[in-house]
Design a protein around this motif. Structure first.
Motif, PDB file in Angstrom:
ATOM      1  N   PRO A 163      13.346 -17.765  14.979  1.00 21.19           N
ATOM      2  CA  PRO A 163      13.635 -17.818  16.414  1.00 21.19           C
ATOM      3  C   PRO A 163      13.617 -19.215  17.006  1.00 21.19           C
ATOM      4  O   PRO A 163      14.330 -19.506  17.958  1.00 21.19           O
ATOM      5  N   ARG A 184      22.118 -15.260  19.795  1.00 23.07           N
ATOM      6  CA  ARG A 184      21.372 -14.497  18.798  1.00 23.07           C
ATOM      7  C   ARG A 184      22.342 -13.513  18.174  1.00 23.07           C
ATOM      8  O   ARG A 184      23.012 -12.751  18.876  1.00 23.07           O
ATOM      9  N   THR A 193      20.170 -17.038  14.601  1.00 20.16           N
ATOM     10  CA  THR A 193      20.146 -17.640  15.922  1.00 20.16           C
ATOM     11  C   THR A 193      20.916 -18.948  15.863  1.00 20.16           C
ATOM     12  O   THR A 193      20.827 -19.684  14.881  1.00 20.16           O
TER      13      THR A 193
END
Length: 200
Positions: A163, A184, A193
């Motif tokens: 992330p 995303r 991502t």
């Protein structure tokens, strides 16, 4: 345009073999999905005229997405350090614009490509490099090489499977760059991502 139809099973087999032998140089054993390709294409929508640079092209799914969505072939410079993958890219797309090169040594090659093509600048960079695995000095070398000939508004769009930004925000600030998460992509394995890097 692509010169032959992609072979997904062959691509997976090639990446798997390389990933097992070079896990820090090959980002993943699976080629990027069509959704990832479309996400990269969307990030180029506002790019000015100039060269587009693709880093770590692998078996070519992002290359194909860029070309199939209207990017002129002569505007694309594709960088792939692995000789096996580079040869595969040349067979699939033709040798024009394909460079077997370490992404940490970009500036001279991009300067030459600009001069040969009559372009003023690099307008955008897309990257599937496993840049998270690079030493900080190597991360900086990639960014500096990308932006050495880039337009003021140019951005580098980088994929990651975590992330957070694969290049630490504190390091980026110290080098004169900043980052933002832009997309995303859940329909990919592993889920991906996209982050963008730009001059501060």
């Amino acid at each position: 345009m692509p010169t032959q139809t992609p072979q997904p099973l062959a691509d997976i087999a090639t990446l798997c073999r390389l990933w097992l032998t070079k896990p820090r140089q090959i980002a993943t054993w699976a080629p990027s999905s069509g959704d990832v390709g479309r996400a990269f294409v969307r990030q180029l929508a506002g790019a000015p005229d100039g060269l587009v640079v693709e880093l770590g092209a692998g078996t070519g799914p992002i290359t194909a997405a860029l070309l199939e969505n209207g990017l002129a072939r002569e505007r694309l410079i594709v960088i792939e350090a692995d000789h096996i993958l580079h040869a595969r890219l040349c067979r699939r797309f033709g040798p024009e614009g394909m460079r077997c090169l370490d992404a940490r040594d970009l500036a001279p090659t991009l300067g030459d490509a600009l001069a040969r093509g009559g372009y003023e600048h690099v307008s955008a960079i897309v990257s599937t490099l496993p840049i998270l695995n690079f030493a900080k000095a190597d991360q900086k070398a990639v960014l500096d090489g990308c932006f050495a000939h880039a337009a003021p508004t140019a951005v580098m769009t980088q994929i990651t499977y975590l992330p957070g930004s694969p290049v630490r925000q504190r390091a980026l600030a110290g080098w004169g760059y900043y980052a933002q998460r832009v997309a995303r992509v859940r329909h990919n394995w592993p889920p991906a991502t996209l982050w963008q890097y730009q001059r501060a």
